[in-house]
Design a protein around this motif. Structure first.
Motif, PDB file in Angstrom:
ATOM      1  N   GLU A  28       0.833  -1.212   0.000  1.00  0.00           N
ATOM      2  CA  GLU A  28       0.000   0.000   0.000  1.00  0.00           C
ATOM      3  C   GLU A  28       0.868   1.261   0.000  1.00  0.00           C
ATOM      4  OE1 GLU A  28      -3.293   2.352  -0.164  1.00  0.00           O
ATOM      5  OE2 GLU A  28      -3.255   0.168  -0.376  1.00  0.00           O
ATOM      6  N   GLU A  29       1.882   1.288   0.821  1.00  0.00           N
ATOM      7  CA  GLU A  29       2.760   2.464   0.901  1.00  0.00           C
ATOM      8  C   GLU A  29       3.439   2.765  -0.433  1.00  0.00           C
ATOM      9  OE1 GLU A  29       3.415   4.821   3.483  1.00  0.00           O
ATOM     10  OE2 GLU A  29       1.511   3.891   4.017  1.00  0.00           O
ATOM     11  N   LEU A  30       3.812   1.731  -1.157  1.00  0.00           N
ATOM     12  CA  LEU A  30       4.478   1.938  -2.445  1.00  0.00           C
ATOM     13  C   LEU A  30       3.568   2.654  -3.444  1.00  0.00           C
ATOM     14  CD1 LEU A  30       6.416  -1.423  -2.795  1.00  0.00           C
ATOM     15  CD2 LEU A  30       7.431   0.863  -2.672  1.00  0.00           C
ATOM     16  N   GLN A  31       2.269   2.535  -3.255  1.00  0.00           N
ATOM     17  CA  GLN A  31       1.327   3.245  -4.126  1.00  0.00           C
ATOM     18  C   GLN A  31       1.423   4.754  -3.915  1.00  0.00           C
ATOM     19  OE1 GLN A  31      -0.504   1.514  -6.446  1.00  0.00           O
ATOM     20  NE2 GLN A  31       0.695  -0.191  -5.632  1.00  0.00           N
ATOM     21  N   HIS A  32       1.771   5.177  -2.711  1.00  0.00           N
ATOM     22  CA  HIS A  32       1.801   6.597  -2.357  1.00  0.00           C
ATOM     23  C   HIS A  32       3.214   7.147  -2.216  1.00  0.00           C
ATOM     24  CE1 HIS A  32      -2.450   6.040  -1.604  1.00  0.00           C
ATOM     25  NE2 HIS A  32      -2.162   5.044  -0.787  1.00  0.00           N
ATOM     26  N   ARG A  33       4.156   6.261  -1.978  1.00  0.00           N
ATOM     27  CA  ARG A  33       5.549   6.671  -1.744  1.00  0.00           C
ATOM     28  C   ARG A  33       6.471   5.798  -2.578  1.00  0.00           C
ATOM     29  NH1 ARG A  33       2.674   7.130   2.760  1.00  0.00           N
ATOM     30  NH2 ARG A  33       2.820   9.024   3.989  1.00  0.00           N
ATOM     31  N   PRO A  34       6.667   6.159  -3.829  1.00  0.00           N
ATOM     32  CA  PRO A  34       7.502   5.316  -4.686  1.00  0.00           C
ATOM     33  C   PRO A  34       8.971   5.250  -4.251  1.00  0.00           C
ATOM     34  CG  PRO A  34       6.788   7.287  -5.863  1.00  0.00           C
ATOM     35  CD  PRO A  34       6.081   7.284  -4.555  1.00  0.00           C
ATOM     36  N   SER A  35       9.427   6.258  -3.525  1.00  0.00           N
ATOM     37  CA  SER A  35      10.789   6.234  -2.992  1.00  0.00           C
ATOM     38  C   SER A  35      10.709   5.763  -1.547  1.00  0.00           C
ATOM     39  CB  SER A  35      11.438   7.615  -3.075  1.00  0.00           C
ATOM     40  OG  SER A  35      11.645   7.965  -4.422  1.00  0.00           O
ATOM     41  N   LEU A  36      10.967   4.479  -1.348  1.00  0.00           N
ATOM     42  CA  LEU A  36      10.787   3.870  -0.042  1.00  0.00           C
ATOM     43  C   LEU A  36      11.985   2.997   0.297  1.00  0.00           C
ATOM     44  CD1 LEU A  36       7.608   2.555   1.450  1.00  0.00           C
ATOM     45  CD2 LEU A  36       9.441   0.909   1.241  1.00  0.00           C
ATOM     46  N   LEU A  75      10.671  -8.714  -2.029  1.00  0.00           N
ATOM     47  CA  LEU A  75      11.331  -8.625  -3.337  1.00  0.00           C
ATOM     48  C   LEU A  75      10.290  -8.666  -4.449  1.00  0.00           C
ATOM     49  CD1 LEU A  75      14.391 -10.977  -2.697  1.00  0.00           C
ATOM     50  CD2 LEU A  75      14.195  -8.518  -2.280  1.00  0.00           C
ATOM     51  N   ALA A  76       9.244  -9.468  -4.281  1.00  0.00           N
ATOM     52  CA  ALA A  76       8.180  -9.562  -5.276  1.00  0.00           C
ATOM     53  C   ALA A  76       7.415  -8.248  -5.410  1.00  0.00           C
ATOM     54  CB  ALA A  76       7.227 -10.706  -4.918  1.00  0.00           C
ATOM     55  N   LEU A  77       7.440  -7.430  -4.380  1.00  0.00           N
ATOM     56  CA  LEU A  77       6.817  -6.111  -4.454  1.00  0.00           C
ATOM     57  C   LEU A  77       7.656  -5.132  -5.267  1.00  0.00           C
ATOM     58  CD1 LEU A  77       5.605  -5.690  -0.753  1.00  0.00           C
ATOM     59  CD2 LEU A  77       4.208  -6.205  -2.773  1.00  0.00           C
ATOM     60  N   GLY A  78       8.851  -5.548  -5.648  1.00  0.00           N
ATOM     61  CA  GLY A  78       9.741  -4.689  -6.414  1.00  0.00           C
ATOM     62  C   GLY A  78      10.886  -4.112  -5.609  1.00  0.00           C
ATOM     63  N   LEU A  79      10.934  -4.435  -4.310  1.00  0.00           N
ATOM     64  CA  LEU A  79      12.047  -3.949  -3.496  1.00  0.00           C
ATOM     65  C   LEU A  79      13.310  -4.731  -3.832  1.00  0.00           C
ATOM     66  CD1 LEU A  79      10.299  -3.558  -0.023  1.00  0.00           C
ATOM     67  CD2 LEU A  79      10.663  -1.812  -1.773  1.00  0.00           C
ATOM     68  N   SER A 117      13.024   0.550  -2.868  1.00  0.00           N
ATOM     69  CA  SER A 117      12.127   0.607  -4.017  1.00  0.00           C
ATOM     70  C   SER A 117      12.958   0.926  -5.261  1.00  0.00           C
ATOM     71  CB  SER A 117      11.060   1.672  -3.786  1.00  0.00           C
ATOM     72  OG  SER A 117      11.657   2.956  -3.727  1.00  0.00           O
ATOM     73  N   PRO A 118      12.417   0.711  -6.455  1.00  0.00           N
ATOM     74  CA  PRO A 118      13.205   0.938  -7.676  1.00  0.00           C
ATOM     75  C   PRO A 118      13.882   2.311  -7.774  1.00  0.00           C
ATOM     76  CG  PRO A 118      11.284  -0.354  -8.221  1.00  0.00           C
ATOM     77  CD  PRO A 118      11.128   0.072  -6.767  1.00  0.00           C
ATOM     78  N   PRO A 119      13.193   3.427  -7.478  1.00  0.00           N
ATOM     79  CA  PRO A 119      13.910   4.710  -7.553  1.00  0.00           C
ATOM     80  C   PRO A 119      15.062   4.804  -6.557  1.00  0.00           C
ATOM     81  CG  PRO A 119      11.543   5.089  -7.510  1.00  0.00           C
ATOM     82  CD  PRO A 119      11.762   3.632  -7.221  1.00  0.00           C
ATOM     83  N   MET A 120      14.876   4.240  -5.370  1.00  0.00           N
ATOM     84  CA  MET A 120      15.941   4.266  -4.369  1.00  0.00           C
ATOM     85  C   MET A 120      17.086   3.340  -4.783  1.00  0.00           C
ATOM     86  SD  MET A 120      14.985   6.373  -1.955  1.00  0.00           S
ATOM     87  CE  MET A 120      15.587   5.955  -0.338  1.00  0.00           C
ATOM     88  N   ALA A 121      16.749   2.185  -5.322  1.00  0.00           N
ATOM     89  CA  ALA A 121      17.787   1.249  -5.776  1.00  0.00           C
ATOM     90  C   ALA A 121      18.614   1.882  -6.890  1.00  0.00           C
ATOM     91  CB  ALA A 121      17.154  -0.064  -6.241  1.00  0.00           C
ATOM     92  N   ALA A 122      17.965   2.622  -7.781  1.00  0.00           N
ATOM     93  CA  ALA A 122      18.686   3.293  -8.865  1.00  0.00           C
ATOM     94  C   ALA A 122      19.642   4.348  -8.331  1.00  0.00           C
ATOM     95  CB  ALA A 122      17.690   3.918  -9.836  1.00  0.00           C
TER      96      ALA A 122
END
Length: 158
Positions: A28-36, A75-79, A117-122
């Motif tokens: 749910e948080e990833l829907q509102h906070r893509p940088s997590l 990880l399946a959530l994209g983290l 999350s993907p933006p943070m991983a990048a």
């Protein structure tokens, strides 16, 4: 995160429910906070390479398949596991039992994690486990996991 005490115990079942609830919350948080970033002592060694003696720890708390499956939910959530974004030496751990010279003999487990999350991983430039504090007098049984991230500015023209 809960330790779980022993496979099959009430505390173990609580841990699995707790991890599932956290995965729902993070989804749910990833829907509102893509940088997590989700970090801390997960009390889970995700793979055999994260354990000094996988055979001895097989099906034990911290290394059981249900706990590892719960970790994989994140990880399946994209983290992304920040530590595994980079080539790492073998036998690098974040926790050692105080008993039987666990740290001195490097009988450890990697149970402390930074998931991004993907933006943070990048934006992640490096991730290491800093064993120096573990060598101090009266240390924690854990060593800090440290991720280095670069700040990015989004263009207002986009």
């Amino acid at each position: 995160m809960p330790n779980g005490q022993a496979v099959g115990s009430d505390k173990y079942e609580y841990k699995l429910r707790w991890l599932a609830a956290l995965a729902d919350y993070v989804r749910e948080e990833l829907q509102h906070r893509p940088s997590l970033a989700l970090l801390g002592d997960y009390n889970v060694a995700p793979e055999d390479r994260d354990v000094y003696d996988p055979a001895a720890w097989k099906d034990q708390v911290l290394c059981s398949e249900p706990e590892r499956a719960a970790f994989r939910q994140f990880l399946a959530l994209g983290l992304a596991d920040a530590f595994r974004l980079f080539a790492q030496p073998e036998k690098i751990y974040s926790w050692w039992d105080y008993r039987q010279m666990g740290f001195r003999l490097n009988r450890g487990l990697r149970i402390d994690h930074i998931l991004l999350s993907p933006p943070m991983a990048a934006a992640c430039l490096a991730c290491v486990i800093d064993k120096a504090p573990r060598k101090l007098e009266r240390p924690s049984d854990h060593a800090p996991v440290v991720a280095t991230l670069v700040a990015t500015l989004e263009s207002e023209a986009d």
